[in-house]
Design an enzyme around this catalytic site. Structure first.
Site, PDB file in Angstrom:
ATOM      1  CG  LEU A 218      -1.788   1.222   1.431  1.00 43.39           C
ATOM      2  CD1 LEU A 218      -2.725   1.419   0.247  1.00 43.39           C
ATOM      3  CD2 LEU A 218      -2.595   1.091   2.726  1.00 43.39           C
TER       4      LEU A 218
ATOM      5  CD1 TRP B 154       5.388   1.792   9.668  1.00 46.22           C
ATOM      6  CD2 TRP B 154       5.138   0.859   7.649  1.00 46.22           C
ATOM      7  NE1 TRP B 154       6.298   2.393   8.827  1.00 46.22           N
ATOM      8  CE2 TRP B 154       6.167   1.839   7.582  1.00 46.22           C
ATOM      9  CE3 TRP B 154       4.815   0.134   6.515  1.00 46.22           C
ATOM     10  CZ2 TRP B 154       6.854   2.110   6.405  1.00 46.22           C
ATOM     11  CZ3 TRP B 154       5.506   0.404   5.351  1.00 46.22           C
ATOM     12  CH2 TRP B 154       6.508   1.375   5.289  1.00 46.22           C
ATOM     13  CD  GLU B 155       1.797  -1.850   3.640  1.00 52.50           C
ATOM     14  OE1 GLU B 155       2.345  -1.617   2.549  1.00 52.50           O
ATOM     15  OE2 GLU B 155       1.096  -2.850   3.863  1.00 52.50           O
ATOM     16  CG  LEU B 156      -4.223  -0.057   7.262  1.00 54.19           C
ATOM     17  CD1 LEU B 156      -5.063  -0.886   8.211  1.00 54.19           C
ATOM     18  CD2 LEU B 156      -5.044   0.360   6.055  1.00 54.19           C
TER      19      LEU B 156
END
Length: 500
Positions: free
Chosen positions: A45, A75-77
């Protein structure tokens, strides 16, 4: 950057939501990138978002059950929330089929970010996005929309093209000085006060660059046959619209359109210019205003009724001044009877008696008329005479053509100054006012060579060079200059050399 906005989404959401969303944003004149940003299992992402932002001004991320099923890491969100630049939101989430508890369960920070929802309807989602993607009164957005409405597709507003228009072309076109591009018109707002006015001026500058490039490439000048000028007006976006607001400038650039029957829709505007008190129809003379301050420009470009609604700055500067006081040049010495002219020089071709101007004035204006911003001087005096004596001028009414040829003899200084400063057989003989030498084969051959060179510059065949050179002598052009005597011609040579 290549796009206004990218849409990052799960492939499952494309057909029912993302494709219609993208289509509606495109209808709002936004450049949208979404096909290559479909998120599939195994994609990153963060990498997808970074790739999108590298190509776009903004990012839209469609949060849906299918999106969350990709098992993104926290971490990505959470990284979506951090995608800000100097406090400005650049990534906009859109909730599709999810609620706040759903988002909270996956990413608490993401639940606090403003996000329109598909439950509101796609139209409301688009309006919410436009308030972020296309802020009201953004001058570049105004400029882009202005161009799009006129059939021009400019690059995304962050492209370097826009900055080139603003930083280079805009100032040059507003105050061109000596490097005057062809077919220049005033900006819609002389002193823009709002983002909208500045945006319209930026769009005008972009259009002006197109017009100038077209007219320079195709050599559209006062010598061009009217049908080619008509074609230019039909082809170039916004040109007819802008020319209609400034008919005095159109008459300056294309006097052939002022002839009855050749107006191409501008007959009413040109008829209004026949008013003897309309300063827009007069050329600026050497003794006239030469500075380019807003006040000086406004004093010449008094707005007529057709443009007052769009160029309020000109009107406000000129407000309170009577039109009669604005007829800047008193050109009695340029008329046939020493009285005031019956109209401005720029519209004289339309007047039944050519505005009462004498032939010399008609010729001088034909070659090099100018106003406070623009000039008609695209060709030398000699080139214009060669053109008048050639078959290329057959589109011109015979009466007007005769008057201009007569005027070219009366205003001998113009073409003579282009020869006497140079050491050529014809120039030397002319400077010495030596009639016998002027009739020698050597001089006649040199004149023919000069005529052929002029025809080449005019993109005409040299086949007429011999006939034009002979007619140049027979019409009395050379005699008119020789009668001034060697002393006068030597002074012309000195003056011409000093100017160079």
């Amino acid at each position: 950057m290549l796009y206004d906005v990218f849409i990052s989404h799960a492939s499952e959401d494309k057909e029912d939501f993302v494709r219609p969303l993208a289509a509606m944003l495109i209808e709002q004149h936004l450049d949208v990138w979404y096909d290559e940003l479909v998120l599939r299992p195994g994609d990153s992402l963060r990498e997808s978002i970074d790739r999108g932002l590298a190509q776009s001004r903004f990012g839209v991320v469609v949060l849906s059950p299918a999106f969350f099923s990709k098992n993104w890491t926290n971490w990505e969100l959470n990284g979506l929330v951090a995608r800000q630049t100097a406090g400005e939101q650049v990534v906009v989430p859109v909730w599709h089929g999810v609620t706040k508890p759903d988002v909270l369960a996956f990413s608490p920070p993401l639940a606090d970010v403003f996000a329109p929802t598909s439950e509101q309807g796609i139209e409301e989602v688009v309006q919410s996005l436009l308030r972020i993607l296309k802020p009201i009164e953004s001058q570049l957005i105004v400029a882009r929309d202005y161009l799009v409405k006129r059939g021009v597709t400019p690059p995304v507003v962050t492209d370097q093209w826009w900055f080139d228009i603003i930083e280079q072309e805009g100032p040059r076109l507003r105050a061109p000085g000596q490097n005057v591009p062809t077919w220049i018109f005033p900006p819609p707002f002389l002193t823009p006060q709002t983002p909208r006015e500045r945006g319209i001026n930026i769009a005008w500058a972009a259009l002006q660059v197109r017009w100038s490039q077209h007219t320079e490439a195709d050599r559209i000048t006062q010598l061009t046959a009217p049908e080619y000028v008509h074609k230019l007006l039909d082809q170039e976006p916004g040109l007819s619209e802008h020319a209609g607001s400034y008919p005095g400038f159109l008459a300056l650039h294309a006097p052939q359109l002022t002839l009855p029957g050749l107006e191409h829709g501008f007959s009413s505007a040109f008829d209004a210019l026949l008013d003897v008190n309309d300063a827009n129809a007069y050329r600026v003379r050497p003794e006239g205003p030469s500075d380019q301050t807003p006040e000086a420009i406004a004093s010449v470009l008094y707005p007529g009724p057709r443009i007052r609604a769009t160029v309020g700055n000109f009107e406000s500067m000129a407000r309170g001044r009577s039109k009669a006081k604005q007829v800047i040049p008193h050109a009695e010495r340029s008329t046939t009877n020493g009285r005031a002219p019956l109209c401005g020089e720029l519209i004289a071709w339309r007047h039944p008696s050519f505005g009462n101007y004498n032939s010399a004035e008609l010729f001088v204006s034909f070659v090099g008329a100018r106003n406070i911003l623009a000039s008609r001087m695209c060709h030398s005096y000699f080139q214009c005479i060669v053109w008048l004596l050639s078959s290329a001028s057959n589109w011109m009414p015979k009466k007007l053509r005769r008057r201009l040829i007569q005027g070219s003899k009366m205003y001998w200084y113009g073409w003579a100054s282009e020869f006497v400063a140079f050491r050529t057989p014809f120039g030397d003989a002319l400077r010495q006012a030596d009639q016998r030498q002027l009739e020698t084969r050597k001089v006649l051959y040199d004149l023919k060579r000069q005529v052929a060179a002029a025809l080449h510059e005019l993109h005409q065949s040299p086949r007429e060079a011999k006939l034009i050179a002979e007619e140049f002598f027979e019409n009395g052009h050379v005699d008119a200059a020789v009668k001034q005597g060697a002393g006068a011609l030597t002074m012309v040579a000195v003056s011409s050399s000093l100017r160079r």
